[in-house]
Design an enzyme around this catalytic site. Sequence first.
Site, mmCIF file in Angstrom:
data_model
loop_
_atom_site.group_PDB
_atom_site.id
_atom_site.type_symbol
_atom_site.label_atom_id
_atom_site.label_comp_id
_atom_site.label_asym_id
_atom_site.label_seq_id
_atom_site.Cartn_x
_atom_site.Cartn_y
_atom_site.Cartn_z
ATOM 1 N N HIS A 77 0.851 -1.205 0.000
ATOM 2 C CA HIS A 77 0.000 0.000 0.000
ATOM 3 C C HIS A 77 0.874 1.238 0.000
ATOM 4 O O HIS A 77 2.085 1.161 0.174
ATOM 5 C CB HIS A 77 -0.991 -0.013 1.166
ATOM 6 C CG HIS A 77 -0.391 0.091 2.531
ATOM 7 N ND1 HIS A 77 0.422 -0.882 3.071
ATOM 8 C CD2 HIS A 77 -0.477 1.057 3.489
ATOM 9 C CE1 HIS A 77 0.802 -0.522 4.286
ATOM 10 N NE2 HIS A 77 0.277 0.659 4.567
ATOM 11 N N HIS A 123 1.370 3.978 1.865
ATOM 12 C CA HIS A 123 1.894 4.773 2.991
ATOM 13 C C HIS A 123 3.419 4.918 2.929
ATOM 14 O O HIS A 123 4.133 3.987 2.551
ATOM 15 C CB HIS A 123 1.476 4.152 4.323
ATOM 16 C CG HIS A 123 0.029 4.391 4.653
ATOM 17 N ND1 HIS A 123 -0.674 3.643 5.560
ATOM 18 C CD2 HIS A 123 -0.845 5.326 4.172
ATOM 19 C CE1 HIS A 123 -1.914 4.087 5.644
ATOM 20 N NE2 HIS A 123 -2.049 5.105 4.797
ATOM 21 N N ASP A 181 5.724 4.912 5.092
ATOM 22 C CA ASP A 181 6.574 3.975 5.842
ATOM 23 C C ASP A 181 6.608 2.587 5.193
ATOM 24 O O ASP A 181 7.170 1.645 5.756
ATOM 25 C CB ASP A 181 6.141 3.898 7.319
ATOM 26 C CG ASP A 181 4.742 3.352 7.505
ATOM 27 O OD1 ASP A 181 3.880 3.589 6.631
ATOM 28 O OD2 ASP A 181 4.502 2.679 8.524
ATOM 29 N N ASP A 226 -0.317 -3.908 6.236
ATOM 30 C CA ASP A 226 -0.958 -3.373 7.439
ATOM 31 C C ASP A 226 -2.422 -3.791 7.541
ATOM 32 O O ASP A 226 -3.249 -3.086 8.127
ATOM 33 C CB ASP A 226 -0.864 -1.835 7.463
ATOM 34 C CG ASP A 226 0.551 -1.361 7.759
ATOM 35 O OD1 ASP A 226 1.434 -2.204 8.013
ATOM 36 O OD2 ASP A 226 0.772 -0.130 7.738
HETATM 37 ZN ZN ZN Z 1 -0.006 1.724 6.477
#
Ligand code: ZN
Length: 255
Positions: A56, A58, A60, A133
Site C-alpha cells: 500500500h 503509505h 513507511d 498493514d
Molecule cells: Zn499503512
Amino acid sequence: MPAQTRLFLCLKDNFGVLLHDPESGATAAIDAPEAAPIEAALKATGWRLSDILVTHHHADHTGGIAELKQRHRCRVVAPHGEAARIPLVDATVRENDEVQVGSLRGRVLETPGHTAGHISYVFPADKLAFVGDTLFSIGCGRVIEGNAEMMWNSLLKLRALPDDTQFYCGHEYTDANIRFAKTIEPNNKALAARAQEVAKLLADGKPTIPATIGEEKAANPFLRADDSELAKSLGLGGAPAWKVFAEIRERKNRF
Ligand SMILES: [Zn+2]
C-alpha cells in the site's frame, strides 16, 4: 526449491522482509520502508534485489523505493488502485493476479480497509503470506480509508488461508496488541499461550513474527468477531460480525 526469507526491522517499528528464490536467485523486498536496512540485509545474505512488492501507498512502506530502484534496477509491483501514489511503479496488480519472483509463484489478494487499494501477496506453495498493514499478530491495521465492513471482509480472506500459512505483517505491534486483546477475551487460552511466547521472544530480542493463520484464528480478537460468545460479551449478541469487528476496532483506537 523452497523460498527463503529474511526479516529485519526498519524505521521505528516497521518490519522489512526479503523473499528469496534459491533456484533463480531472484529476491523481492516486501515493501520498502527505508533503503539502508534492506541494503544491509542484501549484503548479509548475498542476495540480489529483483523486485519490490508493495502492499500500500503509505510512506513507511514506500520511502525506500526510489533509492533501491536506482541502485538495483528492480521491478516495482504495486496495487492497481494506488499506483499513482507510489513512486516508479513498473507493474500494477489486482485481485487474483499472479506475481512471480523468479520461480516462486504468488497471488494477489485485495485486502482494502487500512487503505482503499491495499493488497496482500500469498505464495501458496511455500505457505507464506505478506499482509502489510491489514493483519497484525493479535491485531489489525487501523481502518483509515475504508470502513469496518470492508476491513472485516479483508480479514476474512486472510483467515481463509490454510492454518499453517505463515504471515508477515508490516509492524512489530504484537506486545501492545496482546495487552489490548486481553481486555476483549481475558479467558482465551490461545491468547494466554501466545502472550507467554511473545514475552519470551521479546526478552530474547527476537521478532514476534511470522505467526500462523491457525494461531491467529484462535487468539486474535479481530479475527474472532463472528464468535457468538465474544459478541455477547461485548453486548452485541446477534449483531452482524462486521459490527462486532467495528466495536473491537473502536475500543482499540481508544485503548
Ligand atoms: Zn499503512
